[in-house]
Design an enzyme around this catalytic site. Structure first.
Site, mmCIF file in Angstrom:
data_model
loop_
_atom_site.group_PDB
_atom_site.id
_atom_site.type_symbol
_atom_site.label_atom_id
_atom_site.label_comp_id
_atom_site.label_asym_id
_atom_site.label_seq_id
_atom_site.Cartn_x
_atom_site.Cartn_y
_atom_site.Cartn_z
ATOM 1 N N ASN A 1 0.830 -1.211 0.000
ATOM 2 C CA ASN A 1 0.000 0.000 0.000
ATOM 3 C C ASN A 1 0.859 1.254 0.000
ATOM 4 O O ASN A 1 0.592 2.219 -0.727
ATOM 5 C CB ASN A 1 -0.905 0.026 1.239
ATOM 6 N N ARG B 1 -10.317 -4.804 -14.188
ATOM 7 C CA ARG B 1 -9.187 -5.654 -13.824
ATOM 8 C C ARG B 1 -9.677 -7.093 -13.883
ATOM 9 O O ARG B 1 -10.804 -7.395 -13.520
ATOM 10 C CB ARG B 1 -8.679 -5.375 -12.405
ATOM 11 N N ARG C 1 -5.064 1.566 -13.112
ATOM 12 C CA ARG C 1 -3.740 1.837 -12.559
ATOM 13 C C ARG C 1 -3.006 0.564 -12.147
ATOM 14 O O ARG C 1 -3.532 -0.277 -11.430
ATOM 15 C CB ARG C 1 -3.872 2.773 -11.362
ATOM 16 N N HIS D 1 -15.064 2.566 -14.975
ATOM 17 C CA HIS D 1 -14.873 1.834 -13.729
ATOM 18 C C HIS D 1 -16.097 1.000 -13.357
ATOM 19 O O HIS D 1 -16.037 0.167 -12.454
ATOM 20 C CB HIS D 1 -14.560 2.846 -12.613
ATOM 21 N N TYR E 1 -12.015 -10.172 -1.794
ATOM 22 C CA TYR E 1 -12.694 -8.893 -1.615
ATOM 23 C C TYR E 1 -14.158 -9.135 -1.254
ATOM 24 O O TYR E 1 -14.795 -10.032 -1.802
ATOM 25 C CB TYR E 1 -12.672 -8.066 -2.904
ATOM 26 N N ARG F 1 -14.117 2.356 4.621
ATOM 27 C CA ARG F 1 -12.938 1.530 4.842
ATOM 28 C C ARG F 1 -11.644 2.352 4.878
ATOM 29 O O ARG F 1 -10.771 2.137 5.703
ATOM 30 C CB ARG F 1 -12.806 0.471 3.738
ATOM 31 N N HIS G 1 -15.124 -3.932 0.138
ATOM 32 C CA HIS G 1 -15.049 -3.249 -1.155
ATOM 33 C C HIS G 1 -16.410 -2.832 -1.696
ATOM 34 O O HIS G 1 -16.485 -2.100 -2.680
ATOM 35 C CB HIS G 1 -14.342 -4.186 -2.158
#
Length: 710
Positions: free
Chosen positions: A48, A375, A405, A435, A468, A569, A597
């Protein structure tokens, strides 16, 4: 009236992110969590922080360098924020190193998992590793000298390096050289079962083989972090794919933003690195070896189930099969019966979303499949199903977000593969990232076409779907199908439709739609309509909350008396619990085994029953989708929220948020000063883990099904 406080209205987002990563580090420190899981949290913390420097710190430096004027929303200048960030990260990185050296490393050793030095090995182990070095490592090493004939070499971002001092025994001259630790080799070398050695340690003890005839005076490990955020600009005549490929090459040469060095580094070597890399003193971080603790992912993967969370089996959703007859899954038939609300990882992704797509690819009655991919995993059954569908002659449209990203290169590979299979591949709208998580299947049934859809909060990635926590809606509702048809036409063509029946989308109006719903709850408190105030309520769950317009609307609702519960979160720029501003707002954060998530937006609540037993007023609005409350999501991304219409689904998600605010639940509370406080068990009674509660419920469901099936 204005709030009677002398505080900025917004918390600093970068500091808030660092506090989030501090909460991750708390999990690495928590002795109630299995040891290898704590090692994984330590690795997640390091990973992170790498991304934080590559993107957020790099962005701050860029804005300062370009003279960006004005203060941030928190009232701080960009330079002040950068100084706070560098100071905060220094504290966190020191604490992280101490957690590893003083807690994890010795505790791992007690369980037979050791990270060794060369001097810890016996003669046979040293001989074994020397053979490994000679055969597998030495041939790929490239020592690079630095002298008038050899300029200082380029140091790639996140690479681990050895700074080596050598002396010519004939002339007595000392020289500097750099040896890059090969990134494609394992970060920790397997010595024997449960025993590892850092790769740089193995290279360091064999440096004389790289510098024959020279005296090796010393070596020091260092690591550079660079600005690796990709900015893609261009007009519509340019190929987005080709533009991004050029940017990925340019990324490798971004300016340094952090230099990590071994704490014992020679001052002259450090001076050389600082000068040649052009970093400031406050960007240098001295740490005990080993550097780069993302390598702990390797240790955490050890096959020691007693040191990990108990195994967890995902469950087939109750609405996707007839357990009484043990019939095969027919996702289409199930969707025709009702909307299906999925909660991953507790509900299996493989037997729901993946099965939906694979059934669509194999079904001769399916005419078209349209999907967004942000992704996906390396060995992706999702991509395979799309390829199969195209090769079967179906119309397949895939919107691949190649600007996701750090997944840019992988997504370019998928785009090429899909194109070669005959899929129509598009890259969305210029200047926007796509997205949203959307899947639309068009199927011929009799003499008419029926549309089936999935809208989710998480990526179409079978691997992360097990890690997730996410939500998804499977539906054959004609309104949703029509909405998605228009939205896909907008993404792939020139449709200008931006309003929908069961969808809210960004960047065209999502912020305004959410603020309107927040204001509607506020109006219930002030409008005077009889009984309306009893239904005023706002409950939101998201990853990040930093958008000022949304926060201001929540402040206004709070001041009107609306009770507001927020589960956030990560970053949160809202100050809760401030008198006359946000005293009716509570903010909590949940971190645990799975990465929280999902995004949930609940406006209103059921009114108390009337004397006749009937509920009064409208039911609450409940939405799920892909958007966080951030500028980038609301202004620079294509996002989608879908409204849930099934009362059971609304109750389920409302209860999910309410559970987090019960007194006996493990979580963190956000205070008005921006401080996060972890809840302490009262009287030593363990707090309830909401994720474990969902696991227990699924285990009970699986056991009951097995009992029914004999």
């Amino acid at each position: 009236m204005e709030p009677a406080v002398d505080l900025p209205r917004f918390l600093d987002r970068e500091s808030s992110w660092l506090q989030f990563n501090s909460r991750v580090l708390e999990l690495a420190e928590d002795k109630e969590i299995p040891l290898l899981e704590r090692a994984k949290f330590a690795a997640i913390f390091a990973n992170n922080l790498d991304e934080f420097f590559m993107v957020r710190v790099a962005g701050l430096k860029r804005r300062i360098a370009t003279g960006a004027a004005g203060a941030t929303a928190s009232g701080l200048t960009h330079r002040e924020v950068l100084q706070r960030v560098l100071s905060g990260t220094r504290t966190l990185m020191t604490r992280h190193a101490q957690v590893f050296q003083e807690q994890l490393r010795p505790e791992l050793a007690q369980h037979g998992i050791e990270i060794l030095r060369w001097s810890d090995l016996d003669a046979s182990q040293q001989e074994q590793l020397y053979a490994l070095f000679r055969e597998r490592i030495f041939p790929v090493l490239t020592p690079l000298a630095v002298d008038p004939a050899h300029p200082f070499p380029y140091i790639s971002g996140l690479s681990l390096n050895l700074a080596v001092l050598v002396r010519n025994p004939v002339t007595g001259n000392e020289h500097f050289a750099r040896v890059k630790v090969p990134p494609l080799l394992p970060r920790f070398v397997d010595v024997s079962e449960g025993h590892f050695m850092p790769l740089e340690e193995l290279i360091a003890v064999h440096l004389p083989h790289l510098f024959n005839g020279m005296e090796v005076l010393g070596h020091h490990t260092f690591r550079v972090t660079r600005n690796e955020d990709v900015e893609v600009e261009g007009d519509e005549s340019q190929s987005l794919l080709e533009t991004l490929e050029r940017e990925l090459v340019r990324r490798r040469f971004g300016p340094p933003v952090r230099l990590e060095v071994e704490e014992t580094i020679d001052p002259q070597v450090l001076e050389l690195l600082v000068r040649e890399l052009d970093v400031h003193d406050n960007e240098v971080f001295r740490l005990p070896a080993p550097l780069d603790l993302t390598g702990l992912f390797t240790i955490a993967d050890e096959d020691r189930p007693e040191l990990k969370f108990p195994p967890f089996a995902t469950a087939l959703h109750r609405d996707l099969a007839d357990y009484e007859t043990n019939s095969a899954i027919d996702v289409f038939a199930s969707m025709r019966q009702r909307d299906i609300l999925l909660h991953h990882p507790y509900d299996s992704f493989t037997t729901s979303v993946q099965a939906f797509l694979e059934q669509a690819a194999d079904d001769p009655d399916v005419r078209a499949i349209k999907m967004t991919l942000y992704r996906t995993s390396g060995d992706s059954p999702i991509v395979d199903a799309l390829v199969d569908a195209a090769e079967a002659g179906k119309e397949v449209l895939v919107l691949v977000e190649i600007k996701a990203r750090f997944d840019e290169h992988a997504n370019i590979v998928w785009a090429r593969k899909l194109e070669q299979a005959g899929c129509h591949v598009v890259y969305g709208l210029m200047g926007l990232k796509t997205h949203c998580k959307l899947l639309l299947v068009i199927r011929l049934e009799g003499n008419r076409l029926r549309r089936y859809a999935h809208i989710g909060t998480g990526n179409y990635n079978p691997k992360t779907a097990r890690q997730y926590e996410d939500l998804g809606l499977l539906t054959a509702d004609p309104q949703v199908g029509e909405d998605l048809t228009h939205l896909f036409n907008r993404l792939s063509g020139y449709s200008r439709t931006t309003t929908y029946r069961r969808l809210l989308t960004a960047p065209n109006g999502l912020r305004e739609a959410l603020v309107e719903r927040i204001d509607r709850e506020r109006a219930k408190m002030t409008g005077g309509r009889r009984g309306a105030a009893k239904t005023a309520r706002i409950r939101l769950k998201m990853n990040s909350l930093v958008d000022e317009a949304v926060i201001e609307a929540l402040y206004a609702a709070s001041r009107a008396g609306v009770k507001i519960d927020l589960v956030v979160r990560g970053m949160c720029a809202l100050r809760p619990g401030v008198p006359d501003l946000s005293e009716n707002i509570r903010v909590r954060s949940v971190l645990g085994r799975f990465l929280e998530h999902s995004r949930i937006f609940v406006f209103g609540q059921e009114a108390p029953a009337s004397p006749t037993g009937r509920a009064v007023g409208e039911p609450p609005e409940v939405w799920i989708g892909s958007a966080d409350m951030m500028h980038r999501n609301l202004d620079r991304r294509v996002e989608a929220l879908v409204q849930l219409t099934d009362p059971a689904h609304r109750r389920e998600l409302t209860a999910m948020i309410d559970t987090v605010f019960e007194d006996d639940v493990a979580c963190w509370d956000l205070g008005p000063q921006g401080e996060w406080t972890r809840r302490v068990p009262p009287d030593g009674i363990p707090l309830r883990d909401v994720q474990e509660s969902f696991i227990d419920a699924r285990n009970q469901l699986i056991a009951a099904r097995r009992a029914r099936m004999g």
